[in-house]
Design a protein around this motif. Structure first.
Motif, short mmCIF file in Angstrom:
data_model
loop_
_atom_site.label_atom_id
_atom_site.label_comp_id
_atom_site.label_asym_id
_atom_site.label_seq_id
_atom_site.Cartn_x
_atom_site.Cartn_y
_atom_site.Cartn_z
N UNK A 115 0.83 -1.21 0.00
CA UNK A 115 0.00 0.00 0.00
C UNK A 115 0.86 1.26 0.00
N UNK A 116 2.21 1.09 0.19
CA UNK A 116 3.07 2.26 0.35
C UNK A 116 4.20 2.38 -0.67
N UNK A 117 4.52 1.30 -1.40
CA UNK A 117 5.62 1.32 -2.36
C UNK A 117 5.14 0.91 -3.75
N UNK A 118 5.76 1.42 -4.81
CA UNK A 118 5.38 1.01 -6.17
C UNK A 118 5.87 -0.42 -6.48
N UNK A 119 5.35 -0.98 -7.55
CA UNK A 119 5.77 -2.31 -8.01
C UNK A 119 5.79 -2.32 -9.53
N UNK A 120 6.69 -3.15 -10.09
CA UNK A 120 6.80 -3.29 -11.55
C UNK A 120 6.92 -4.76 -11.90
N UNK A 121 6.35 -5.10 -13.04
CA UNK A 121 6.31 -6.46 -13.53
C UNK A 121 6.56 -6.45 -15.03
N UNK A 122 7.40 -7.36 -15.52
CA UNK A 122 7.60 -7.53 -16.96
C UNK A 122 6.89 -8.81 -17.37
N UNK A 123 5.88 -8.69 -18.24
CA UNK A 123 5.14 -9.84 -18.75
C UNK A 123 5.60 -10.09 -20.18
N UNK A 124 6.14 -11.28 -20.44
CA UNK A 124 6.61 -11.64 -21.77
C UNK A 124 5.58 -12.59 -22.38
N UNK A 125 5.00 -12.15 -23.51
CA UNK A 125 3.97 -12.93 -24.20
C UNK A 125 4.59 -13.64 -25.40
N UNK A 126 4.25 -14.90 -25.59
CA UNK A 126 4.44 -15.57 -26.87
C UNK A 126 3.02 -15.74 -27.39
N UNK A 127 2.73 -15.08 -28.52
CA UNK A 127 1.34 -14.94 -28.94
C UNK A 127 1.28 -14.90 -30.47
N UNK A 128 0.10 -15.21 -31.01
CA UNK A 128 -0.09 -15.07 -32.45
C UNK A 128 0.25 -13.64 -32.87
N UNK A 129 1.03 -13.49 -33.92
CA UNK A 129 1.47 -12.18 -34.40
C UNK A 129 0.29 -11.26 -34.70
N UNK A 130 -0.79 -11.81 -35.21
CA UNK A 130 -1.95 -10.99 -35.60
C UNK A 130 -2.69 -10.39 -34.40
N UNK A 131 -2.45 -10.90 -33.20
CA UNK A 131 -3.13 -10.39 -32.01
C UNK A 131 -2.68 -8.97 -31.70
N UNK A 132 -3.60 -8.06 -31.61
CA UNK A 132 -3.27 -6.67 -31.25
C UNK A 132 -3.62 -6.40 -29.79
N UNK A 133 -4.79 -6.82 -29.36
CA UNK A 133 -5.18 -6.67 -27.96
C UNK A 133 -4.58 -7.79 -27.13
N UNK A 134 -4.03 -7.47 -25.98
CA UNK A 134 -3.38 -8.49 -25.16
C UNK A 134 -4.10 -8.73 -23.83
N UNK A 135 -5.01 -7.84 -23.45
CA UNK A 135 -5.72 -7.98 -22.18
C UNK A 135 -7.18 -7.66 -22.39
N UNK A 136 -8.05 -8.54 -21.86
CA UNK A 136 -9.48 -8.37 -22.01
C UNK A 136 -10.15 -8.49 -20.63
N UNK A 137 -10.89 -7.46 -20.19
CA UNK A 137 -11.54 -7.53 -18.88
C UNK A 137 -12.52 -8.69 -18.82
N UNK A 138 -12.61 -9.29 -17.65
CA UNK A 138 -13.59 -10.36 -17.42
C UNK A 138 -14.90 -9.69 -17.05
N UNK A 139 -15.94 -9.98 -17.80
CA UNK A 139 -17.25 -9.39 -17.52
C UNK A 139 -17.87 -10.13 -16.35
N UNK A 140 -18.38 -9.37 -15.40
CA UNK A 140 -18.98 -9.97 -14.20
C UNK A 140 -20.45 -10.20 -14.37
#
Length: 140
Positions: A115-140
């Protein structure tokens, strides 16, 4: 060696400033930046994409999925990250630790572990080249 590569990607992010999406309107929202993208020469139709995710203190991302073609390997660069994949337990990963997501996984919790310090994460994707969107919200 891996640490220097990851640090280089983080520096490239600052220099290149190529945002995938930038949700900086609130401290509680993650800032997401495309760090690199490269087609895999020995795997036609696949690319590797590096995404830097930065959380302010107490920040988080909404529950989400990724393209069904995506395999993701994430490394915590700074601070700590709370994460839950599918119905597994919520785990806390610290700088230098990593986790993966398989194609079709649901990422229910993705948040700064502090709650008091920042954080960073590197996410490495191996994905179909044609994919432009990488994150999609889950609908509740």
């Amino acid at each position: 060696m891996l640490r220097s590569i990851i640090t280089g990607f983080a520096v490239a992010t600052v220099v290149l400033g190529a945002p995938v999406m930038s949700a900086t309107a609130s401290e509680n929202t993650a800032k997401v930046t495309l760090v690199y993208e490269h087609e895999l020469p020995n795997v036609p139709g696949k690319s590797i994409k590096g995404i830097l995710v930065e959380y302010g203190p107490g920040g988080s991302s909404e529950a989400h999925t990724h393209p069904t073609s995506a395999f993701i390997y994430a490394t915590v660069l700074e601070g700590s990250i709370r994460s839950q994949v599918n119905d597994g337990p919520v785990k806390v990963y610290h700088a230098g630790e990593n986790f993966s997501e398989m194609p079709g996984d649901r990422h229910g919790v993705s948040a700064n572990g502090s709650k008091t310090k920042p954080a960073k994460l590197l996410a490495v994707f191996v994905v179909d080249t044609k994919e432009k969107g990488l994150t999609f919200p889950i609908k509740k």
